[in-house]
Design an enzyme around this catalytic site. Structure first.
Site, PDB file in Angstrom:
ATOM      1  N   GLY A  33     -15.613   2.535   3.903  1.00 30.55           N
ATOM      2  CA  GLY A  33     -14.319   3.195   3.724  1.00 30.55           C
ATOM      3  C   GLY A  33     -13.626   2.869   2.415  1.00 30.55           C
ATOM      4  CD  GLN A  34     -14.826  -0.460  -2.660  1.00 34.94           C
ATOM      5  OE1 GLN A  34     -15.956  -0.765  -2.276  1.00 34.94           O
ATOM      6  NE2 GLN A  34     -14.248  -1.031  -3.703  1.00 34.94           N
ATOM      7  CG  ASP A  49      -2.061   0.964   1.112  1.00 34.05           C
ATOM      8  OD1 ASP A  49      -3.215   0.507   0.967  1.00 34.05           O
ATOM      9  OD2 ASP A  49      -1.805   2.195   1.161  1.00 34.05           O
ATOM     10  CB  ILE A  50       0.865   4.264  -2.184  1.00 36.27           C
ATOM     11  CG1 ILE A  50       1.966   5.165  -2.705  1.00 36.27           C
ATOM     12  CG2 ILE A  50      -0.403   5.048  -1.894  1.00 36.27           C
ATOM     13  CD1 ILE A  50       1.677   5.739  -4.095  1.00 36.27           C
ATOM     14  CG  ASN A  71     -12.051  -0.865   3.872  1.00 44.09           C
ATOM     15  OD1 ASN A  71     -12.406  -1.335   4.945  1.00 44.09           O
ATOM     16  ND2 ASN A  71     -10.877  -0.265   3.703  1.00 44.09           N
ATOM     17  CG  HIS A 128      -8.449  -3.022  -2.504  1.00 43.34           C
ATOM     18  ND1 HIS A 128      -9.368  -2.309  -3.259  1.00 43.34           N
ATOM     19  CD2 HIS A 128      -8.341  -2.350  -1.331  1.00 43.34           C
ATOM     20  CE1 HIS A 128      -9.786  -1.267  -2.575  1.00 43.34           C
ATOM     21  NE2 HIS A 128      -9.183  -1.274  -1.388  1.00 43.34           N
ATOM     22  CG  LEU A 129      -7.767  -9.734   1.566  1.00 41.15           C
ATOM     23  CD1 LEU A 129      -9.051  -9.550   2.359  1.00 41.15           C
ATOM     24  CD2 LEU A 129      -7.516 -11.225   1.296  1.00 41.15           C
ATOM     25  CG  HIS A 130      -6.944  -3.143   3.005  1.00 38.31           C
ATOM     26  ND1 HIS A 130      -6.219  -1.976   2.864  1.00 38.31           N
ATOM     27  CD2 HIS A 130      -8.143  -2.908   2.407  1.00 38.31           C
ATOM     28  CE1 HIS A 130      -6.962  -1.073   2.219  1.00 38.31           C
ATOM     29  NE2 HIS A 130      -8.127  -1.609   1.939  1.00 38.31           N
TER      30      HIS A 130
HETATM   31  P1  5GP Z   1      -9.748   1.290   0.257  1.00 34.24           P
HETATM   32  O1  5GP Z   1      -9.966   2.465   1.172  1.00 34.24           O
HETATM   33  O2  5GP Z   1     -10.375   1.502  -1.100  1.00 34.24           O
HETATM   34  O3  5GP Z   1     -10.139  -0.021   0.885  1.00 34.24           O
HETATM   35  O4  5GP Z   1      -8.197   1.159   0.078  1.00 34.24           O
HETATM   36  C1  5GP Z   1      -7.492   1.721  -0.978  1.00 34.24           C
HETATM   37  C2  5GP Z   1      -6.029   1.640  -0.615  1.00 34.24           C
HETATM   38  O5  5GP Z   1      -5.277   1.884  -1.790  1.00 34.24           O
HETATM   39  C3  5GP Z   1      -5.604   2.667   0.423  1.00 34.24           C
HETATM   40  O6  5GP Z   1      -5.067   2.009   1.562  1.00 34.24           O
HETATM   41  C4  5GP Z   1      -4.579   3.521  -0.302  1.00 34.24           C
HETATM   42  O7  5GP Z   1      -3.500   3.911   0.517  1.00 34.24           O
HETATM   43  C5  5GP Z   1      -4.123   2.599  -1.434  1.00 34.24           C
HETATM   44  N1  5GP Z   1      -3.679   3.301  -2.630  1.00 34.24           N
HETATM   45  C6  5GP Z   1      -4.289   4.380  -3.212  1.00 34.24           C
HETATM   46  N2  5GP Z   1      -3.616   4.751  -4.316  1.00 34.24           N
HETATM   47  C7  5GP Z   1      -2.568   3.894  -4.435  1.00 34.24           C
HETATM   48  C8  5GP Z   1      -1.505   3.783  -5.396  1.00 34.24           C
HETATM   49  O8  5GP Z   1      -1.386   4.533  -6.368  1.00 34.24           O
HETATM   50  N3  5GP Z   1      -0.616   2.779  -5.188  1.00 34.24           N
HETATM   51  C9  5GP Z   1      -0.703   1.911  -4.142  1.00 34.24           C
HETATM   52  N4  5GP Z   1       0.241   0.960  -4.035  1.00 34.24           N
HETATM   53  N5  5GP Z   1      -1.690   1.991  -3.220  1.00 34.24           N
HETATM   54  C10 5GP Z   1      -2.606   2.978  -3.371  1.00 34.24           C
END
Ligand code: 5GP
Ligand code: ZN
Length: 113
Positions: free
Chosen positions: A92-93, A29-30, A86, A99-101
């Site tokens: 919180g998506q 994750d970035i 999420n 995607h699975l964290h």
């Molecule tokens: P969500 O909130 O949709 O479940 O999670 C999205 C995740 O994607 C967040 O934790 C966010 O930090 C990560 N993310 C967003 N943009 C990028 C990116 O450009 N590269 C990577 N590796 N992760 C990203």
């Protein structure tokens, strides 16, 4: 398609890929929320968990199996970790490609905020 994770899957956008196979990729994750924060992502574009079909059952199982394998390789399996999906606004998506964290590396609080 204007989807960030489709662009990461097709390598038009760079990421720190730690695993890939025919149907899944995983990368860091970035903006990590925990010392270890990886994302396990299907190559196939599925917007949310609500959009899963019966045909995706094995894929979702493989995502969890990949997370389990990575947790072992990253040495957090015994200490513990959290897997999160999420979904939509209240979940919180932010990125609308499932995607699975995989979160770990410290003692995580519960319940989430
Ligand atoms: P969500 O909130 O949709 O479940 O999670 C999205 C995740 O994607 C967040 O934790 C966010 O930090 C990560 N993310 C967003 N943009 C990028 C990116 O450009 N590269 C990577 N590796 N992760 C990203
Ligand atoms: Zn996508």
């Amino acid at each position: 398609m204007d989807c960030l994770f489709c662009q990461i899957v097709s390598k038009k956008v760079d990421s720190d890929i730690i695993y890939e196979d025919d149907e899944i990729i995983a990368f860091s994750d970035i903006n990590p929320k925990t010392p270890i924060h990886k994302l396990i992502v299907p190559r196939k574009h599925i917007a949310t968990i609500n959009d899963l079909s019966a045909d995706d059952t094995l894929l979702v199982g493989n995502m969890i199996q990949t997370a389990r394998q990575l947790a072992g390789e990253l040495n957090i399996a015994d200490a513990g970790y959290r897997l999160v999906l999420n979904t939509n606004h209240d979940g919180g998506q932010i990125v609308y490609h499932i995607h699975l964290h995989l979160l770990g590396g410290r003692d995580l609080t519960w319940p989430p905020g």
